[in-house]
Design a protein around this motif. Sequence first.
Motif, short mmCIF file in Angstrom:
data_model
loop_
_atom_site.label_atom_id
_atom_site.label_comp_id
_atom_site.label_asym_id
_atom_site.label_seq_id
_atom_site.Cartn_x
_atom_site.Cartn_y
_atom_site.Cartn_z
N VAL A 31 0.84 -1.20 0.00
CA VAL A 31 0.00 0.00 0.00
C VAL A 31 0.88 1.25 0.00
CG1 VAL A 31 -1.81 1.28 1.25
CG2 VAL A 31 -1.87 -1.23 1.18
N LEU A 32 1.93 1.23 0.81
CA LEU A 32 2.85 2.37 0.85
C LEU A 32 3.56 2.55 -0.49
CD1 LEU A 32 4.34 1.80 4.41
CD2 LEU A 32 2.77 3.63 3.71
N ALA A 33 3.94 1.45 -1.12
CA ALA A 33 4.61 1.53 -2.42
C ALA A 33 3.66 2.11 -3.48
CB ALA A 33 5.10 0.15 -2.85
N ALA A 34 2.40 1.72 -3.43
CA ALA A 34 1.42 2.26 -4.37
C ALA A 34 1.25 3.77 -4.16
CB ALA A 34 0.08 1.54 -4.21
N ALA A 35 1.27 4.20 -2.92
CA ALA A 35 1.16 5.63 -2.63
C ALA A 35 2.38 6.39 -3.16
CB ALA A 35 1.01 5.86 -1.13
N ARG A 36 3.57 5.80 -2.99
CA ARG A 36 4.77 6.44 -3.53
C ARG A 36 4.69 6.56 -5.05
NH1 ARG A 36 7.19 3.34 0.47
NH2 ARG A 36 7.75 1.72 -1.04
N TYR A 37 4.20 5.51 -5.71
CA TYR A 37 4.05 5.52 -7.17
C TYR A 37 3.05 6.60 -7.60
CZ TYR A 37 2.96 4.08 -11.90
OH TYR A 37 2.76 4.07 -13.25
N ALA A 38 1.93 6.66 -6.91
CA ALA A 38 0.93 7.68 -7.24
C ALA A 38 1.50 9.08 -7.06
CB ALA A 38 -0.31 7.50 -6.35
N ARG A 39 2.29 9.27 -6.03
CA ARG A 39 2.90 10.57 -5.76
C ARG A 39 3.89 10.93 -6.87
NH1 ARG A 39 0.15 13.42 -4.05
NH2 ARG A 39 -0.35 12.57 -2.05
N LEU A 40 4.60 9.95 -7.42
CA LEU A 40 5.52 10.20 -8.54
C LEU A 40 4.77 10.65 -9.79
CD1 LEU A 40 8.01 7.20 -8.25
CD2 LEU A 40 8.52 9.62 -7.86
N ARG A 41 3.60 10.09 -9.99
CA ARG A 41 2.80 10.41 -11.19
C ARG A 41 2.18 11.80 -11.09
NH1 ARG A 41 1.48 6.69 -15.22
NH2 ARG A 41 -0.40 7.89 -15.38
N ASP A 42 1.77 12.19 -9.88
CA ASP A 42 1.15 13.50 -9.68
C ASP A 42 1.37 13.92 -8.23
OD1 ASP A 42 -0.42 15.77 -9.41
OD2 ASP A 42 -2.06 14.97 -10.60
N ALA A 43 2.31 14.81 -8.04
CA ALA A 43 2.72 15.18 -6.69
C ALA A 43 1.62 15.90 -5.90
CB ALA A 43 3.97 16.05 -6.73
N ALA A 44 0.66 16.51 -6.60
CA ALA A 44 -0.37 17.31 -5.91
C ALA A 44 -1.71 16.60 -5.75
CB ALA A 44 -0.58 18.61 -6.66
N ALA A 45 -1.89 15.48 -6.43
CA ALA A 45 -3.20 14.81 -6.41
C ALA A 45 -3.47 14.17 -5.04
CB ALA A 45 -3.25 13.73 -7.49
N PRO A 46 -4.72 14.23 -4.59
CA PRO A 46 -5.07 13.52 -3.36
C PRO A 46 -5.03 12.01 -3.60
CG PRO A 46 -7.03 14.47 -4.36
CD PRO A 46 -5.86 14.93 -5.18
N ILE A 47 -4.68 11.28 -2.56
CA ILE A 47 -4.63 9.82 -2.65
C ILE A 47 -5.72 9.25 -1.76
CG2 ILE A 47 -3.27 7.75 -2.21
CD1 ILE A 47 -0.76 9.43 -2.71
N THR A 48 -6.66 8.54 -2.38
CA THR A 48 -7.72 7.84 -1.65
C THR A 48 -7.48 6.35 -1.82
OG1 THR A 48 -9.29 9.62 -2.06
CG2 THR A 48 -10.21 7.47 -1.50
N VAL A 49 -7.59 5.61 -0.73
CA VAL A 49 -7.32 4.17 -0.76
C VAL A 49 -8.60 3.42 -0.40
CG1 VAL A 49 -5.90 2.30 0.14
CG2 VAL A 49 -4.94 4.60 -0.05
N LEU A 50 -8.92 2.40 -1.19
CA LEU A 50 -10.05 1.51 -0.93
C LEU A 50 -9.49 0.16 -0.52
CD1 LEU A 50 -13.00 0.52 -1.10
CD2 LEU A 50 -12.61 0.13 -3.53
N GLY A 51 -9.86 -0.32 0.66
CA GLY A 51 -9.41 -1.62 1.13
C GLY A 51 -10.58 -2.45 1.62
N VAL A 52 -10.59 -3.72 1.23
CA VAL A 52 -11.65 -4.64 1.64
C VAL A 52 -11.01 -5.83 2.36
CG1 VAL A 52 -13.51 -6.12 0.83
CG2 VAL A 52 -13.10 -3.94 -0.30
N SER A 53 -11.55 -6.18 3.52
CA SER A 53 -11.10 -7.32 4.32
C SER A 53 -9.63 -7.16 4.67
CB SER A 53 -11.41 -8.63 3.59
OG SER A 53 -11.16 -9.72 4.44
N TYR A 54 -8.80 -8.07 4.20
CA TYR A 54 -7.37 -8.01 4.50
C TYR A 54 -6.75 -6.72 3.96
CZ TYR A 54 -2.65 -9.79 5.25
OH TYR A 54 -1.37 -9.97 5.69
N GLY A 55 -7.23 -6.27 2.81
CA GLY A 55 -6.75 -5.01 2.25
C GLY A 55 -7.08 -3.82 3.12
N ALA A 56 -8.20 -3.88 3.81
CA ALA A 56 -8.56 -2.82 4.75
C ALA A 56 -7.59 -2.77 5.92
CB ALA A 56 -10.00 -3.01 5.25
#
Length: 65
Positions: free
Chosen positions: A7-32
């Motif tokens: 999850v942290l790696a995905a956030a870092r990747y999203a931040r590389l793509r757009d440094a200003a965009a908000p990051i919203t995470v959807l997690g279900v069960s174990y992902g939550a």
Amino acid sequence: MASHKDVLAAARYARLRDAAAPITVLGVSYGAVATLFAAAETREFSALILDGAFPTGGTVYRRIL
């Protein structure tokens, strides 16, 4: 929990793509649960949408058996 690192790696990747965009995470069960652990380590997330996070590993184990 190793999967919270994903999850942290995905956030870092999203931040590389757009440094200003908000990051919203959807997690279900174990992902939550992984998202909760990740959120405890960063302030990168603007919002969390969590469904079915279990309180302990023992709870999951008992429900499976």
